[in-house]
Design a protein around this motif. Sequence first.
Motif, PDB file in Angstrom:
ATOM      1  N   GLY A  49      44.011  30.529  40.932  1.00 54.03           N
ATOM      2  CA  GLY A  49      44.175  31.750  40.169  1.00 54.03           C
ATOM      3  C   GLY A  49      44.321  31.456  38.700  1.00 54.03           C
ATOM      4  O   GLY A  49      44.394  30.296  38.288  1.00 54.03           O
ATOM      5  N   SER A  52      45.323  35.460  31.779  1.00 53.82           N
ATOM      6  CA  SER A  52      44.691  35.569  30.470  1.00 53.82           C
ATOM      7  C   SER A  52      45.597  35.018  29.380  1.00 53.82           C
ATOM      8  O   SER A  52      46.791  34.792  29.581  1.00 53.82           O
ATOM      9  CB  SER A  52      44.343  37.030  30.178  1.00 53.82           C
ATOM     10  N   ASN A  57      46.633  39.902  32.175  1.00 53.21           N
ATOM     11  CA  ASN A  57      45.701  39.934  33.303  1.00 53.21           C
ATOM     12  C   ASN A  57      45.831  38.680  34.144  1.00 53.21           C
ATOM     13  O   ASN A  57      45.937  37.578  33.608  1.00 53.21           O
ATOM     14  CB  ASN A  57      44.259  40.059  32.791  1.00 53.21           C
ATOM     15  N   THR A  58      45.800  38.882  35.443  1.00 45.40           N
ATOM     16  CA  THR A  58      45.825  37.759  36.370  1.00 45.40           C
ATOM     17  C   THR A  58      44.724  37.911  37.404  1.00 45.40           C
ATOM     18  O   THR A  58      44.215  39.022  37.632  1.00 45.40           O
ATOM     19  CB  THR A  58      47.178  37.632  37.096  1.00 45.40           C
ATOM     20  N   TYR A  59      44.391  36.791  38.011  1.00 50.05           N
ATOM     21  CA  TYR A  59      43.355  36.774  39.047  1.00 50.05           C
ATOM     22  C   TYR A  59      43.783  35.768  40.100  1.00 50.05           C
ATOM     23  O   TYR A  59      44.285  34.684  39.752  1.00 50.05           O
ATOM     24  CB  TYR A  59      42.014  36.371  38.445  1.00 50.05           C
ATOM     25  N   TYR A  60      43.571  36.100  41.369  1.00 50.66           N
ATOM     26  CA  TYR A  60      43.920  35.198  42.471  1.00 50.66           C
ATOM     27  C   TYR A  60      42.781  35.179  43.483  1.00 50.66           C
ATOM     28  O   TYR A  60      42.142  36.197  43.736  1.00 50.66           O
ATOM     29  CB  TYR A  60      45.204  35.668  43.162  1.00 50.66           C
ATOM     30  N   ASP A  62      41.424  35.063  47.304  1.00 51.58           N
ATOM     31  CA  ASP A  62      41.905  35.849  48.440  1.00 51.58           C
ATOM     32  C   ASP A  62      42.943  35.111  49.285  1.00 51.58           C
ATOM     33  O   ASP A  62      43.864  35.722  49.815  1.00 51.58           O
ATOM     34  CB  ASP A  62      40.725  36.258  49.321  1.00 51.58           C
ATOM     35  N   LYS A  65      46.325  35.575  47.506  1.00 50.44           N
ATOM     36  CA  LYS A  65      46.668  36.895  46.972  1.00 50.44           C
ATOM     37  C   LYS A  65      47.836  37.491  47.748  1.00 50.44           C
ATOM     38  O   LYS A  65      47.856  37.469  48.980  1.00 50.44           O
ATOM     39  CB  LYS A  65      45.440  37.794  47.039  1.00 50.44           C
ATOM     40  N   TYR A 102      40.042  33.382  32.508  1.00 48.44           N
ATOM     41  CA  TYR A 102      41.109  33.326  33.512  1.00 48.44           C
ATOM     42  C   TYR A 102      40.626  33.674  34.909  1.00 48.44           C
ATOM     43  O   TYR A 102      41.308  33.377  35.887  1.00 48.44           O
ATOM     44  CB  TYR A 102      42.232  34.301  33.123  1.00 48.44           C
ATOM     45  N   ASN A 103      39.487  34.308  35.016  1.00 48.76           N
ATOM     46  CA  ASN A 103      39.081  34.870  36.306  1.00 48.76           C
ATOM     47  C   ASN A 103      37.817  34.246  36.879  1.00 48.76           C
ATOM     48  O   ASN A 103      37.119  34.874  37.674  1.00 48.76           O
ATOM     49  CB  ASN A 103      38.902  36.374  36.182  1.00 48.76           C
ATOM     50  N   THR A 104      37.533  33.028  36.496  1.00 45.92           N
ATOM     51  CA  THR A 104      36.393  32.318  37.075  1.00 45.92           C
ATOM     52  C   THR A 104      36.864  31.003  37.667  1.00 45.92           C
ATOM     53  O   THR A 104      37.819  30.392  37.192  1.00 45.92           O
ATOM     54  CB  THR A 104      35.315  32.034  36.015  1.00 45.92           C
ATOM     55  N   ASP A 105      36.151  30.562  38.700  1.00 43.81           N
ATOM     56  CA  ASP A 105      36.551  29.335  39.374  1.00 43.81           C
ATOM     57  C   ASP A 105      35.844  28.101  38.828  1.00 43.81           C
ATOM     58  O   ASP A 105      36.026  27.011  39.336  1.00 43.81           O
ATOM     59  CB  ASP A 105      36.310  29.443  40.874  1.00 43.81           C
TER      60      ASP A 105
END
Length: 123
Positions: A49, A52, A57-60, A62, A65, A102-105
């Motif tokens: 995850g 920003s 902003n956050t991203y995880y 699945d 999550k 922040y939201n890409t692997d």
Amino acid sequence: QVQLVESGGGLVQAGGSLRLSCAASGRTFSNYAMGWFRQAPGKEREFVGGISWSGDNTYYVDSVKGRFTISRGNAKSTVVLQMNSLKPEDTAVYYCAAKLRYNTDSVADVRSWGQGTQVTVSS
């Protein structure tokens, strides 16, 4: 350039919690998004995850999550990964990373890596 040092790993039983911290040095910390990756033995490094640069902003992925939470404090140059309801499959070396998004692997936009900290979850 930003230098990163993780801490807080260890051994925990399934269902337990751990809190990983990543301390950054360098004046450009607040310019970067931050991410957490992990690598289990024999497996590729995977994105967990990110957060920003502002922390808004956050991203995880699945698989984590609802169990993992990322936060950051730009004033203290730290980013934290709070891990709850841990499972044996969460066992891995965990790395924090300074990255462009922040939201890409993708590891292609990682600009700095920490040295990693071991997390082991027993069943």
